[in-house]
Design a protein around this motif. Structure first.
Motif, PDB file in Angstrom:
ATOM      1  N   SER A 243       0.814  -1.210   0.000  1.00  0.00           N
ATOM      2  CA  SER A 243       0.000   0.000   0.000  1.00  0.00           C
ATOM      3  C   SER A 243       0.848   1.260   0.000  1.00  0.00           C
ATOM      4  CB  SER A 243      -0.924   0.004   1.222  1.00  0.00           C
ATOM      5  OG  SER A 243      -0.153  -0.066   2.414  1.00  0.00           O
ATOM      6  N   SER A 244       2.090   1.195   0.436  1.00  0.00           N
ATOM      7  CA  SER A 244       2.927   2.390   0.472  1.00  0.00           C
ATOM      8  C   SER A 244       3.215   2.914  -0.923  1.00  0.00           C
ATOM      9  CB  SER A 244       4.245   2.085   1.201  1.00  0.00           C
ATOM     10  OG  SER A 244       4.942   1.038   0.531  1.00  0.00           O
ATOM     11  N   ASN A 245       3.256   2.015  -1.916  1.00  0.00           N
ATOM     12  CA  ASN A 245       3.521   2.449  -3.290  1.00  0.00           C
ATOM     13  C   ASN A 245       2.310   3.127  -3.918  1.00  0.00           C
ATOM     14  OD1 ASN A 245       6.105   1.379  -3.128  1.00  0.00           O
ATOM     15  ND2 ASN A 245       5.451  -0.619  -3.926  1.00  0.00           N
ATOM     16  N   ASN A 246       1.108   2.906  -3.338  1.00  0.00           N
ATOM     17  CA  ASN A 246      -0.105   3.457  -3.918  1.00  0.00           C
ATOM     18  C   ASN A 246      -0.633   4.652  -3.137  1.00  0.00           C
ATOM     19  OD1 ASN A 246      -0.095   1.394  -5.840  1.00  0.00           O
ATOM     20  ND2 ASN A 246      -1.195   0.011  -4.465  1.00  0.00           N
ATOM     21  N   ARG A 247       0.115   5.115  -2.150  1.00  0.00           N
ATOM     22  CA  ARG A 247      -0.341   6.248  -1.358  1.00  0.00           C
ATOM     23  C   ARG A 247      -0.320   7.518  -2.199  1.00  0.00           C
ATOM     24  NH1 ARG A 247      -0.755   6.465   4.030  1.00  0.00           N
ATOM     25  NH2 ARG A 247       0.487   4.543   4.171  1.00  0.00           N
ATOM     26  N   LEU A 248      -1.404   8.308  -2.076  1.00  0.00           N
ATOM     27  CA  LEU A 248      -1.531   9.544  -2.832  1.00  0.00           C
ATOM     28  C   LEU A 248      -1.433  10.750  -1.899  1.00  0.00           C
ATOM     29  CD1 LEU A 248      -4.498   8.612  -5.212  1.00  0.00           C
ATOM     30  CD2 LEU A 248      -2.058   8.617  -5.749  1.00  0.00           C
ATOM     31  N   LYS A 249      -0.906  11.843  -2.430  1.00  0.00           N
ATOM     32  CA  LYS A 249      -0.822  13.100  -1.703  1.00  0.00           C
ATOM     33  C   LYS A 249      -1.862  14.068  -2.253  1.00  0.00           C
ATOM     34  CE  LYS A 249       3.495  14.022  -2.469  1.00  0.00           C
ATOM     35  NZ  LYS A 249       4.806  14.703  -2.390  1.00  0.00           N
ATOM     36  N   LEU A 250      -2.500  14.789  -1.342  1.00  0.00           N
ATOM     37  CA  LEU A 250      -3.556  15.726  -1.688  1.00  0.00           C
ATOM     38  C   LEU A 250      -3.050  17.162  -1.586  1.00  0.00           C
ATOM     39  CD1 LEU A 250      -6.594  16.373  -2.240  1.00  0.00           C
ATOM     40  CD2 LEU A 250      -6.901  16.379   0.235  1.00  0.00           C
ATOM     41  N   LYS A 251      -3.315  17.961  -2.603  1.00  0.00           N
ATOM     42  CA  LYS A 251      -2.968  19.380  -2.600  1.00  0.00           C
ATOM     43  C   LYS A 251      -4.206  20.171  -2.978  1.00  0.00           C
ATOM     44  CE  LYS A 251       0.256  22.740  -4.591  1.00  0.00           C
ATOM     45  NZ  LYS A 251       1.368  22.944  -5.568  1.00  0.00           N
ATOM     46  N   ARG A 252      -4.644  21.058  -2.067  1.00  0.00           N
ATOM     47  CA  ARG A 252      -5.829  21.873  -2.311  1.00  0.00           C
ATOM     48  C   ARG A 252      -5.428  23.101  -3.114  1.00  0.00           C
ATOM     49  NH1 ARG A 252      -9.582  19.848   1.558  1.00  0.00           N
ATOM     50  NH2 ARG A 252      -8.519  18.671   3.209  1.00  0.00           N
ATOM     51  N   LEU A 253      -6.000  23.253  -4.285  1.00  0.00           N
ATOM     52  CA  LEU A 253      -5.688  24.389  -5.145  1.00  0.00           C
ATOM     53  C   LEU A 253      -6.728  25.494  -5.046  1.00  0.00           C
ATOM     54  CD1 LEU A 253      -4.540  22.438  -8.341  1.00  0.00           C
ATOM     55  CD2 LEU A 253      -3.131  23.275  -6.435  1.00  0.00           C
ATOM     56  N   ALA A 254      -7.971  25.139  -4.808  1.00  0.00           N
ATOM     57  CA  ALA A 254      -9.065  26.101  -4.693  1.00  0.00           C
ATOM     58  C   ALA A 254     -10.266  25.354  -4.120  1.00  0.00           C
ATOM     59  CB  ALA A 254      -9.392  26.715  -6.051  1.00  0.00           C
ATOM     60  N   PRO A 255     -11.297  26.071  -3.679  1.00  0.00           N
ATOM     61  CA  PRO A 255     -12.492  25.368  -3.194  1.00  0.00           C
ATOM     62  C   PRO A 255     -13.071  24.446  -4.271  1.00  0.00           C
ATOM     63  CG  PRO A 255     -12.577  27.676  -2.560  1.00  0.00           C
ATOM     64  CD  PRO A 255     -11.400  27.528  -3.485  1.00  0.00           C
ATOM     65  N   GLY A 256     -13.150  23.175  -3.922  1.00  0.00           N
ATOM     66  CA  GLY A 256     -13.662  22.191  -4.866  1.00  0.00           C
ATOM     67  C   GLY A 256     -12.649  21.688  -5.859  1.00  0.00           C
ATOM     68  N   LEU A 257     -11.403  22.178  -5.815  1.00  0.00           N
ATOM     69  CA  LEU A 257     -10.356  21.781  -6.765  1.00  0.00           C
ATOM     70  C   LEU A 257      -9.167  21.242  -5.990  1.00  0.00           C
ATOM     71  CD1 LEU A 257      -8.936  21.661  -9.524  1.00  0.00           C
ATOM     72  CD2 LEU A 257      -8.328  24.074  -9.222  1.00  0.00           C
ATOM     73  N   VAL A 258      -8.769  20.002  -6.273  1.00  0.00           N
ATOM     74  CA  VAL A 258      -7.628  19.365  -5.619  1.00  0.00           C
ATOM     75  C   VAL A 258      -6.749  18.707  -6.669  1.00  0.00           C
ATOM     76  CG1 VAL A 258      -8.925  18.934  -3.480  1.00  0.00           C
ATOM     77  CG2 VAL A 258      -8.833  17.175  -5.258  1.00  0.00           C
ATOM     78  N   GLU A 259      -5.515  18.467  -6.282  1.00  0.00           N
ATOM     79  CA  GLU A 259      -4.568  17.738  -7.124  1.00  0.00           C
ATOM     80  C   GLU A 259      -4.085  16.523  -6.358  1.00  0.00           C
ATOM     81  OE1 GLU A 259      -0.543  18.513  -9.786  1.00  0.00           O
ATOM     82  OE2 GLU A 259      -0.819  19.601  -7.897  1.00  0.00           O
ATOM     83  N   LEU A 260      -4.078  15.380  -7.021  1.00  0.00           N
ATOM     84  CA  LEU A 260      -3.589  14.139  -6.426  1.00  0.00           C
ATOM     85  C   LEU A 260      -2.306  13.743  -7.131  1.00  0.00           C
ATOM     86  CD1 LEU A 260      -6.903  12.056  -6.123  1.00  0.00           C
ATOM     87  CD2 LEU A 260      -5.819  13.530  -4.402  1.00  0.00           C
ATOM     88  N   SER A 261      -1.277  13.464  -6.341  1.00  0.00           N
ATOM     89  CA  SER A 261       0.011  13.040  -6.889  1.00  0.00           C
ATOM     90  C   SER A 261       0.479  11.807  -6.144  1.00  0.00           C
ATOM     91  CB  SER A 261       1.048  14.160  -6.784  1.00  0.00           C
ATOM     92  OG  SER A 261       1.203  14.564  -5.430  1.00  0.00           O
ATOM     93  N   SER A 262       1.362  11.063  -6.759  1.00  0.00           N
ATOM     94  CA  SER A 262       1.860   9.826  -6.179  1.00  0.00           C
ATOM     95  C   SER A 262       2.959  10.134  -5.178  1.00  0.00           C
ATOM     96  CB  SER A 262       2.391   8.905  -7.274  1.00  0.00           C
ATOM     97  OG  SER A 262       2.937   7.731  -6.724  1.00  0.00           O
ATOM     98  N   ALA A 263       2.837   9.559  -3.980  1.00  0.00           N
ATOM     99  CA  ALA A 263       3.849   9.776  -2.966  1.00  0.00           C
ATOM    100  C   ALA A 263       5.183   9.198  -3.394  1.00  0.00           C
ATOM    101  CB  ALA A 263       3.397   9.163  -1.642  1.00  0.00           C
ATOM    102  N   SER A 264       5.163   8.033  -3.943  1.00  0.00           N
ATOM    103  CA  SER A 264       6.371   7.435  -4.525  1.00  0.00           C
ATOM    104  C   SER A 264       6.062   7.165  -5.977  1.00  0.00           C
ATOM    105  CB  SER A 264       6.741   6.139  -3.796  1.00  0.00           C
ATOM    106  OG  SER A 264       5.670   5.238  -3.846  1.00  0.00           O
ATOM    107  N   LYS A 265       6.527   8.047  -6.842  1.00  0.00           N
ATOM    108  CA  LYS A 265       6.131   8.014  -8.248  1.00  0.00           C
ATOM    109  C   LYS A 265       6.442   6.664  -8.863  1.00  0.00           C
ATOM    110  CE  LYS A 265       6.445  10.729 -12.461  1.00  0.00           C
ATOM    111  NZ  LYS A 265       7.053  11.899 -13.117  1.00  0.00           N
ATOM    112  N   MET A 266       5.464   6.144  -9.547  1.00  0.00           N
ATOM    113  CA  MET A 266       5.628   4.843 -10.190  1.00  0.00           C
ATOM    114  C   MET A 266       6.655   4.937 -11.301  1.00  0.00           C
ATOM    115  SD  MET A 266       1.600   3.885 -10.482  1.00  0.00           S
ATOM    116  CE  MET A 266       1.971   2.391 -11.375  1.00  0.00           C
TER     117      MET A 266
END
Length: 429
Positions: A243-266
């Motif tokens: 599961s550590s390889n599939n963990r995602l990071k959340l970044k709030r850009l605006a109300p209702g808008l988020v960006e998801l990125s890979s914690a350990s890029k595949m």
């Protein structure tokens, strides 16, 4: 006095029997009034068949015989040389059931069908609107969420991100989408040619096309693929043993808008930007190197539907598929649908203009005056309407006609019948 009493009793009994018979005759029709959805469906079909109002009679549409099934519909619009080619496909319904849908219920004041007395028991639909099977999407791309105020976000633990309107998947981020009712392309895509169709049971042509699109999206620094998803219940990181390889990071850009990125890029998959699609793709694209179709990483390259789409696209492109150039995918929509299947009969008076050949009818049979045609309609439920998708004529069950022996023998008397003597020993034949 006793005679008068007996006459009165007989009169009362006859009156009761007459009232019962009258009640049976005046009982509701076998086909109760149609709900509005099916009345509108009937009108659309009648107009589509092109019959005149005084020339035919339509029967059937018995709601007790209506079958309900769920499937997936695919709609694409391909534009090549300024010519738009629409394509619509429907998966075969795997299971037809007798289901009590809300649109089967007639409006107030009409007679409701008695489903309890039907030969086949119907069940109530208690699982809501149809949904697509869970699928995975990989970045870089953007998702626009529609009608999902309570969407669950798991990275892999639940995160409160408010009301999600837009989700940007960075390169390497993969999410599993559950509970979606439809997925559609928001903006047209221009795709390069030539397009090579594989011959080894692996959709290498579509996979190469998707990988070129992925590489272009990386190069421009912004997602080229933008999808609209209706009704998802959850977005989550893929589950696996690590599961550590599939963990995602959340970044709030605006109300209702988020960006998801890979914690350990595949680990990036090798692209085919420098591969000649005309010659090298069929040999270089193998299941070991390119197993899935980007951005739908849950679809394998050997998927039967994917192979079918590849063959269809190749036939649509025609001779353009082997030439350099490009084509546009202006529309792509995949949606879960509920379908109904119901039969009906059309009775039409025969006329000379119909040109029906009755010479094959035997002399002893009465020539028909009316023509009966049996149809079956496949309709899609769209809100409170039933939209006809396909109307086909079907052959009714065959009927065996019993014929008396004198008709078969041409009314020959027994004295003129040939005498046949059986052999003395039938086993000696």
């Amino acid at each position: 006095m006793g005679l008068e009493i007996r006459k009165s009793c007989i009169f009362i009994v006859l009156a009761i029997q007459f009232s019962i018979s009258t009640a049976l005759i005046s009982s509701p029709d076998v086909n109760p009034p149609y709900p509005k959805a099916f009345s509108d469906l009937k009108e659309v079909i009648v107009k589509g068949l092109g019959f005149q109002a005084d020339d035919f009679k339509i029967t059937g549409f018995d709601l007790r015989d209506t079958l309900v099934g769920r499937s997936v519909a695919y709609e694409f619009d391909v534009e090549i040389d300024n010519t738009l080619l629409p394509v619509k496909l429907i998966e075969d319904v795997k299971r037809w059931e007798y289901v009590d849908l809300p649109i089967f219920r007639v409006v107030k004041g009409e007679v409701k069908p008695d489903h309890e007395n039907a030969l086949v028991e119907r069940r109530n639909l208690d699982d809501g609107l149809p949904e697509l099977a869970p699928f995975q999407l990989a970045g870089p791309m953007e998702l626009w969420i529609q009608d999902a105020k309570d969407v669950r976000l798991s990275l892999p633990h639940d995160v409160d991100a408010g009301v999600l309107r837009k989700v940007i998947l960075a390169d390497g981020a993969v999410v599993t989408v559950k509970g979606a009712r439809s997925v559609s392309l928001r903006h047209p895509l221009e795709l390069p040619l030539p397009f090579n169709q594989s011959q080894n049971g692996f959709a290498s042509g579509l996979l190469a096309l998707a990988d070129r699109l992925r590489h272009a999206s990386r190069s421009e620094g912004e997602p080229l693929v933008s999808l609209r998803i209706v009704g998802p219940t959850s977005l989550s990181s893929p589950t696996s043993s690590s599961s550590s390889n599939n963990r995602l990071k959340l970044k709030r850009l605006a109300p209702g808008l988020v960006e998801l990125s890979s914690a350990s890029k595949m680990k990036a998959i090798e692209t085919v930007s420098n591969i000649d699609l005309q010659e090298d793709v069929p040999t270089l694209l193998t299941p070991d190197r390119f197993a899935t179709l980007w951005p739908l990483t849950s679809i394998n390259g050997s998927n039967a539907n994917l192979l079918g789409f590849e063959s269809l696209l190749s036939s649509v492109l025609g001779s353009k598929a082997s030439k350099k150039g490009s084509f546009k995918l202006t529309k792509a929509d995949v949606s879960a649908q509920t379908y109904v299947k119901i039969g009906f009969e059309v009775e039409k008076k025969l006329q000379e203009a119909d040109g029906l050949d009755l010479s094959s009818f035997p002399e002893w049979r009465t020539k028909p005056e009316n023509l009966r045609m049996h149809f079956e309609v496949l309709g899609k439920i769209d809100g409170d309407k039933v939209v006809p998708e396909r109307v086909v004529q079907i052959d009714p069950l065959g009927i065996e006609h019993s014929v008396s022996p004198d008709v078969l023998t041409g009314n020959t008397t027994m004295s003129k019948m040939p005498i046949v003597h059986p052999p003395p020993n039938p086993f000696a034949l």
